[in-house]
Scaffold this active site. Sequence first.
Site, PDB file in Angstrom:
ATOM      1  N   TYR A  51       0.852  -1.195   0.000  1.00  0.00           N
ATOM      2  CA  TYR A  51       0.000   0.000   0.000  1.00  0.00           C
ATOM      3  C   TYR A  51       0.883   1.238   0.000  1.00  0.00           C
ATOM      4  CZ  TYR A  51      -4.981  -0.971   0.318  1.00  0.00           C
ATOM      5  OH  TYR A  51      -6.274  -1.278   0.019  1.00  0.00           O
ATOM      6  N   GLU A  53      -0.510   4.863  -0.431  1.00  0.00           N
ATOM      7  CA  GLU A  53      -1.250   6.115  -0.619  1.00  0.00           C
ATOM      8  C   GLU A  53      -0.334   7.317  -0.401  1.00  0.00           C
ATOM      9  OE1 GLU A  53      -2.845   3.566   0.894  1.00  0.00           O
ATOM     10  OE2 GLU A  53      -5.032   3.817   0.758  1.00  0.00           O
ATOM     11  N   ASP A 198      -5.874  14.061 -24.888  1.00  0.00           N
ATOM     12  CA  ASP A 198      -5.863  12.663 -24.458  1.00  0.00           C
ATOM     13  C   ASP A 198      -5.196  11.880 -25.585  1.00  0.00           C
ATOM     14  OD1 ASP A 198      -6.388  10.004 -24.051  1.00  0.00           O
ATOM     15  OD2 ASP A 198      -8.545  10.230 -23.741  1.00  0.00           O
ATOM     16  N   THR A 225      -2.801   6.535 -21.760  1.00  0.00           N
ATOM     17  CA  THR A 225      -2.721   5.227 -21.120  1.00  0.00           C
ATOM     18  C   THR A 225      -1.317   4.692 -21.387  1.00  0.00           C
ATOM     19  OG1 THR A 225      -3.715   4.275 -23.098  1.00  0.00           O
ATOM     20  CG2 THR A 225      -5.165   4.602 -21.210  1.00  0.00           C
ATOM     21  N   LYS A 228      -1.001   0.871 -24.522  1.00  0.00           N
ATOM     22  CA  LYS A 228      -1.266   0.776 -25.974  1.00  0.00           C
ATOM     23  C   LYS A 228       0.075   0.897 -26.708  1.00  0.00           C
ATOM     24  CE  LYS A 228      -6.028   2.455 -25.547  1.00  0.00           C
ATOM     25  NZ  LYS A 228      -6.272   3.199 -24.300  1.00  0.00           N
ATOM     26  N   ARG A 234      -1.277  -2.154 -17.955  1.00  0.00           N
ATOM     27  CA  ARG A 234      -2.492  -1.348 -17.977  1.00  0.00           C
ATOM     28  C   ARG A 234      -2.379  -0.246 -16.926  1.00  0.00           C
ATOM     29  NH1 ARG A 234      -5.074  -4.391 -21.519  1.00  0.00           N
ATOM     30  NH2 ARG A 234      -6.677  -2.830 -21.783  1.00  0.00           N
TER      31      ARG A 234
HETATM   32  N1  DSN Z   1     -10.935   0.713 -25.117  1.00  0.00           N
HETATM   33  C1  DSN Z   1      -9.934   1.627 -25.644  1.00  0.00           C
HETATM   34  C2  DSN Z   1      -9.709   1.403 -27.087  1.00  0.00           C
HETATM   35  O1  DSN Z   1      -9.800   0.269 -27.507  1.00  0.00           O
HETATM   36  O2  DSN Z   1      -9.421   2.340 -27.830  1.00  0.00           O
HETATM   37  C3  DSN Z   1     -10.259   3.029 -25.370  1.00  0.00           C
HETATM   38  O3  DSN Z   1     -10.691   3.162 -24.068  1.00  0.00           O
END
Ligand code: DSN
Length: 417
Positions: A51, A53, A198, A225, A228, A234
Amino acid sequence: MSAIQQQDPQIFAALEAEKKRQMEGIEMIPSENYVSDAVLEANGSIFTNKYAEGYPGKRYYGGNQNTDIIEEVARTRAKELFRAEHANVQPLSGSPMNQAVYFAFLKPGDTVLGMDLSHGGHLTHGHPVSHMGKLYNFVRYKTHPENEGKIDFDELMRVAKEAKPKIVLCGYTSYPRDYDYRDFKKIADEVGAITMADVAHIGGLIAANEMRNPFDYGFDIVTTTTHKTLRGPRGGMIMCKKQYAEIIDKSVFPGLQGGPHMNAICAIAVALGEAQKPEFKEYAKQVLKNSKFLAEKLMSKGIKLVTNGTDNHMMVMDTVQSFGIDGKTAEQLLDTVHLTVNKQVIPDDPNPPLKPSGIRIGTPAATTRGMKEAEMEKIANWMHKILSEKDNTEMHKQVAEEVKKMCLSFKVPGIKA
Ligand code: DSN
């Protein structure tokens, strides 16, 4: 024998089946990728036990001397890669990452300019089904799909002057082009709004300096994110100008989240370290080359792509116009021959999201496996054959074997054959 195999045969069987699926098929969903052995090891590490925080040097729990090291390394690497003044690496994923920004700057009912979902925007950019769409007043703009997806900025300026947004937001999940961030900045400056990009989909391509970086155009906030094109675990990151560091950090914790997932932050640090290497730049270049090449091959067969091409790692195929079949059917047909894509709405789609008019295709995962133009050509041929002869089951079986054979000659990082 692995510990899971010994203690939980049911989960072990699913894990083995998933390994086989990932090895025998081509992952063409643009938001997916394969992480390296090192990222996988970090994500499965003992940092999952802790943990933490708070933030490095200011934790609410003892025993955080080692978590402080990894979070500080992750923050520093994020700042270096994105030329950001501040980075928060704690958001658990993409949606909470964007929510934390909204909570930092908006009161319920405040206005945000964001891109319409069917034109490429994300659920958290104000779609009415998302809680964010209910809490705030999102005014959603569109693109000209026939004009290479360009946005009418004169019209957007007019809308902005009328709507007086607090945030001008750009970014996407299914837009196959790049933005000129200057146009958004000009509009935001005119109406006194904060600029937010974003870049969840293209974070890795920006980190590699292969796509435009919103910070170079004076943007205030950039979210991405990490799983990707950045090829990490993730997770999400919020980067911002120094003046917003405190309000963003407070909005993530304690505003929105509790304990950060330190195993994921450990893996983010490792992935960002990989992104700083020259090999990652080569990877990003090849992702873009593969995408352009695949798009050209598909279009040369008369297939309709939204905006007639791509500037990034993805393309959106209009399957209704190209083959007279909806996106759900196309997704299922391609799945049977181990080509994994996702059904996708097209701009102003007359069909519903679960049976839309298109599919979305991307090259990041295939490129991680080492696939190049020669493989993209084969993929274009297979897709065309399967979708144009949807009832030819004999041919489908043959294509499935060909796809499998090709796939097995390319390793999947993290999976031992
Ligand atoms: N689910 C993601 C995507 O596939 O682009 C976006 O949140």
